[in-house]
Design a protein around this motif. Structure first.
Motif, PDB file in Angstrom:
ATOM      1  N   ARG A  66       0.839  -1.189   0.000  1.00  0.00           N
ATOM      2  CA  ARG A  66       0.000   0.000   0.000  1.00  0.00           C
ATOM      3  C   ARG A  66       0.878   1.243   0.000  1.00  0.00           C
ATOM      4  O   ARG A  66       1.882   1.314   0.706  1.00  0.00           O
ATOM      5  CB  ARG A  66      -0.905   0.015   1.219  1.00  0.00           C
ATOM      6  CG  ARG A  66      -1.820  -1.173   1.251  1.00  0.00           C
ATOM      7  CD  ARG A  66      -3.240  -0.715   1.243  1.00  0.00           C
ATOM      8  NE  ARG A  66      -4.135  -1.860   1.240  1.00  0.00           N
ATOM      9  CZ  ARG A  66      -5.020  -2.091   0.312  1.00  0.00           C
ATOM     10  NH1 ARG A  66      -5.144  -1.276  -0.702  1.00  0.00           N
ATOM     11  NH2 ARG A  66      -5.805  -3.132   0.370  1.00  0.00           N
ATOM     12  N   PHE A  67       0.502   2.239  -0.820  1.00  0.00           N
ATOM     13  CA  PHE A  67       1.235   3.504  -0.885  1.00  0.00           C
ATOM     14  C   PHE A  67       0.987   4.276   0.405  1.00  0.00           C
ATOM     15  O   PHE A  67      -0.154   4.515   0.792  1.00  0.00           O
ATOM     16  CB  PHE A  67       0.768   4.311  -2.099  1.00  0.00           C
ATOM     17  CG  PHE A  67       1.447   5.637  -2.228  1.00  0.00           C
ATOM     18  CD1 PHE A  67       2.769   5.723  -2.604  1.00  0.00           C
ATOM     19  CD2 PHE A  67       0.766   6.822  -1.957  1.00  0.00           C
ATOM     20  CE1 PHE A  67       3.400   6.945  -2.726  1.00  0.00           C
ATOM     21  CE2 PHE A  67       1.388   8.047  -2.074  1.00  0.00           C
ATOM     22  CZ  PHE A  67       2.704   8.099  -2.458  1.00  0.00           C
ATOM     23  N   GLN A  68       2.063   4.673   1.080  1.00  0.00           N
ATOM     24  CA  GLN A  68       1.946   5.367   2.358  1.00  0.00           C
ATOM     25  C   GLN A  68       2.407   6.826   2.267  1.00  0.00           C
ATOM     26  O   GLN A  68       2.475   7.509   3.270  1.00  0.00           O
ATOM     27  CB  GLN A  68       2.784   4.646   3.440  1.00  0.00           C
ATOM     28  CG  GLN A  68       2.380   3.205   3.661  1.00  0.00           C
ATOM     29  CD  GLN A  68       0.985   3.054   4.235  1.00  0.00           C
ATOM     30  OE1 GLN A  68       0.509   3.903   4.982  1.00  0.00           O
ATOM     31  NE2 GLN A  68       0.315   1.980   3.861  1.00  0.00           N
ATOM     32  N   GLY A  69       2.714   7.300   1.081  1.00  0.00           N
ATOM     33  CA  GLY A  69       3.250   8.648   0.917  1.00  0.00           C
ATOM     34  C   GLY A  69       2.147   9.698   0.839  1.00  0.00           C
ATOM     35  O   GLY A  69       0.954   9.418   1.021  1.00  0.00           O
ATOM     36  N   GLN A  70       2.559  10.925   0.549  1.00  0.00           N
ATOM     37  CA  GLN A  70       1.629  12.030   0.429  1.00  0.00           C
ATOM     38  C   GLN A  70       0.727  11.848  -0.788  1.00  0.00           C
ATOM     39  O   GLN A  70       1.161  11.327  -1.805  1.00  0.00           O
ATOM     40  CB  GLN A  70       2.374  13.350   0.296  1.00  0.00           C
ATOM     41  CG  GLN A  70       3.209  13.696   1.512  1.00  0.00           C
ATOM     42  CD  GLN A  70       3.988  14.987   1.277  1.00  0.00           C
ATOM     43  OE1 GLN A  70       4.182  15.413   0.142  1.00  0.00           O
ATOM     44  NE2 GLN A  70       4.446  15.588   2.357  1.00  0.00           N
ATOM     45  N   LYS A  71      -0.506  12.332  -0.681  1.00  0.00           N
ATOM     46  CA  LYS A  71      -1.410  12.247  -1.814  1.00  0.00           C
ATOM     47  C   LYS A  71      -1.125  13.315  -2.852  1.00  0.00           C
ATOM     48  O   LYS A  71      -1.362  13.123  -4.029  1.00  0.00           O
ATOM     49  CB  LYS A  71      -2.866  12.344  -1.338  1.00  0.00           C
ATOM     50  CG  LYS A  71      -3.246  11.141  -0.498  1.00  0.00           C
ATOM     51  CD  LYS A  71      -4.686  11.170  -0.137  1.00  0.00           C
ATOM     52  CE  LYS A  71      -5.009   9.922   0.685  1.00  0.00           C
ATOM     53  NZ  LYS A  71      -6.381   9.837   1.064  1.00  0.00           N
ATOM     54  N   LYS A  72      -0.615  14.451  -2.433  1.00  0.00           N
ATOM     55  CA  LYS A  72      -0.233  15.521  -3.353  1.00  0.00           C
ATOM     56  C   LYS A  72       1.172  15.974  -3.041  1.00  0.00           C
ATOM     57  O   LYS A  72       1.573  16.011  -1.869  1.00  0.00           O
ATOM     58  CB  LYS A  72      -1.197  16.717  -3.221  1.00  0.00           C
ATOM     59  CG  LYS A  72      -2.569  16.461  -3.748  1.00  0.00           C
ATOM     60  CD  LYS A  72      -3.385  17.724  -3.744  1.00  0.00           C
ATOM     61  CE  LYS A  72      -4.745  17.505  -4.378  1.00  0.00           C
ATOM     62  NZ  LYS A  72      -5.517  18.734  -4.443  1.00  0.00           N
TER      63      LYS A  72
END
Length: 75
Positions: A66-72
């Protein structure tokens, strides 16, 4: 002897930034080390898949992360 296997595939990726799709072509070519067709070992060639085996699903396991980084991205 030269053997060639060609296949195409479509990849559709839906992400937060939209949908990305591609249509690609892959090719695998092999050449026997022997120039004489009598010396070619058939067990080392690419075997044709029987039609009865094409209906069987391919078993493989893919780890999903799952991607855990910032959405923008910060501006």
């Amino acid at each position: 002897m030269i053997q060639t296997v060609v296949d195409n595939f479509d990849a559709d990726i839906s992400s937060q930034n939209g949908k990305v799709s591609t249509h690609s072509l892959a090719m695998l070519m092999t050449q026997s080390g022997s120039s004489s067709s009598d010396a070619i070992d058939v067990s080392e060639t690419i075997q044709r898949t029987p039609k009865s085996d094409m209906a069987k699903p391919i078993e493989y396991e893919i780890d999903i992360e799952r991607f855990q980084g910032q959405k923008k991205l910060p501006v």
